[in-house]
Design a protein around this motif. Structure first.
Motif, PDB file in Angstrom:
ATOM      1  N   SER A 305      27.048  11.967 -22.258  1.00 17.26           N
ATOM      2  CA  SER A 305      25.553  11.953 -22.473  1.00 17.26           C
ATOM      3  C   SER A 305      25.539  13.265 -21.703  1.00 17.26           C
ATOM      4  O   SER A 305      24.326  14.176 -22.450  1.00 17.26           O
ATOM      5  N   LEU A 337      19.445  14.412 -31.051  1.00 19.06           N
ATOM      6  CA  LEU A 337      19.479  13.139 -31.310  1.00 19.06           C
ATOM      7  C   LEU A 337      20.155  12.605 -31.869  1.00 19.06           C
ATOM      8  O   LEU A 337      20.988  11.485 -31.267  1.00 19.06           O
ATOM      9  N   THR A 338      20.799  12.867 -33.424  1.00 17.43           N
ATOM     10  CA  THR A 338      21.378  12.498 -34.212  1.00 17.43           C
ATOM     11  C   THR A 338      22.744  12.542 -33.732  1.00 17.43           C
ATOM     12  O   THR A 338      24.008  11.925 -34.145  1.00 17.43           O
ATOM     13  N   THR A 340      23.549  13.419 -30.951  1.00 19.82           N
ATOM     14  CA  THR A 340      23.849  13.261 -29.577  1.00 19.82           C
ATOM     15  C   THR A 340      24.705  10.912 -29.839  1.00 19.82           C
ATOM     16  O   THR A 340      25.458  10.787 -29.646  1.00 19.82           O
TER      17      THR A 340
END
Length: 369
Positions: A305, A337-338, A340
């Motif tokens: 993260s 986001l994808t 991640t």
């Protein structure tokens, strides 16, 4: 879990190598994804902007504007199909344009469009000899009021405004009325010249009674073998090179995710070997294997993260630094986001390779060692 988080706080240096490598992988993943989005956006913008239900080409054109021809009689048949609310002519010619102030060979790549139904974000057709320019042409020095000399015939077109996201095949759109487009086509591509009432394709609007895909099939069935209709999403997919670009980049992105998985798997496998004695102590005082493995997963998720956040910031900064029009980069929150989520999945799967080793740790032998 708390022990794993405490180790992250107190001994962050142990995870620095993995974090740096994952950050680089995350930057590569997000950059490639954003590059793919930018390429597709620059190839399909003009078609995506069309405010209609379907685009109709001649059957032999294979969804190519440049090879398609729709006669007025065929257009009348299309307009008579049940569910069709209206039709609009549409055509394009790809040409270089000389920009005031630029060198004689420093041409701007343009797609000159003739339209009757305004695309999203594009006003009604301008006057003769005028056009709305896509903002990507600003990178080529195009300014409001400039007179561009288009094609080998140097046909003058005056820029009367700018529009966004209407590029086609990587070339900035110039949106002109039908007469101007026909004139540009006739003068610069005489072999492809068309009569004033002939267009390369017909944009169809729906009365809302049927789905767009159903309407496209109905046009094919009703008009006959001379035309081929595509809903807007299908027309986008049919643009030459779009599907191939997506397939190639998706394979590269997939390999990048696999590399991230391997890095995480190797790192935590080595970490497990180093901690064998520690895990033996934990098991001896009652810790379960699932608890120990859960700690590994938490550490992997936290490290990944952090790497994803740093990479996301780096890609956004890169997008701001890169001059507009130089690289077709389109950074979006969904893409970040994808990427991640894919990295987090790779982290969890990578940790799974250490589960078998954790389960096999025997407290007695570990402590004895």
């Amino acid at each position: 879990m708390r022990l794993a988080l405490r180790e992250l706080r107190r001994r962050p240096g142990r995870f620095t190598t993995a974090a740096v490598i994952l950050t680089l992988i995350a930057i590569l993943l997000m950059f490639l994804g954003s590059l793919l989005d930018g390429l597709i956006r620059n190839s399909t913008g003009a078609v995506r902007a069309q405010q209609g239900a379907a685009i109709v080409y001649s059957e032999a054109a294979q969804a190519s504007f440049l090879r398609s021809r729709i006669e007025p009689s065929t257009r009348a048949e299309i307009a008579a199909v049940d569910g069709v609310d209206g039709t609009g002519g549409l055509g394009v010619v790809l040409l270089g344009a000389r920009v005031p102030g630029n060198g004689p060979r420093d041409l701007a790549n343009t797609a000159v469009w003739g339209y009757e139904i305004p695309p999203e974000g594009v006003p009604e057709p301008p006057g003769d000899g005028e056009a709305y320019a896509d903002e990507v042409l600003e990178a080529d020095g195009v300014e409001l009021g400039d007179e561009l000399l288009v094609g080998p015939a140097r046909t003058p077109i005056t820029v009367v405004g700018f529009v966004a996201d209407t590029a086609f095949n990587g070339q900035g759109g110039l949106w002109a009325n039908a007469d101007t487009w026909h004139a540009v086509l006739d003068l610069n591509r005489p072999d492809a010249a068309l009569a004033d009432d002939v267009f390369q394709a017909i944009l169809v609007t729906s009365d809302g009674s049927v789905d767009d895909d159903v309407l496209a099939r109905r046009i094919d069935d009703t008009v006959g073998s001379g035309v081929e209709a595509f809903s807007i999403p299908d027309a986008i997919d049919a643009i030459p090179g779009v599907t191939e670009q997506q397939a190639t980049f998706n394979q590269i992105l997939g390999v990048t995710v696999v590399i991230a998985l391997v890095v995480i798997a190797l790192f935590f496998a080595l970490l497990t070997v180093e901690r064998t004695a520690l895990y033996g102590v934990l098991k001896a005082i009652g810790a379960r294997s699932t608890t120990i493995f859960g700690g590994l997963v938490v550490q992997a998720v936290v490290v990944t993260s952090i790497a994803a956040v740093v990479a996301g910031v780096a890609v956004v900064v890169l997008d701001l630094v890169v001059p507009p029009g130089s690289i077709p980069l389109f950074v979006s929150l969904p893409r970040i986001l994808t990427s991640t989520v894919l990295l987090l999945i790779a982290a969890i799967v990578g940790c799974a390779f250490s589960l078998r080793r954790v389960l096999r740790i025997d407290p007695a032998s570990a402590l004895g060692g």
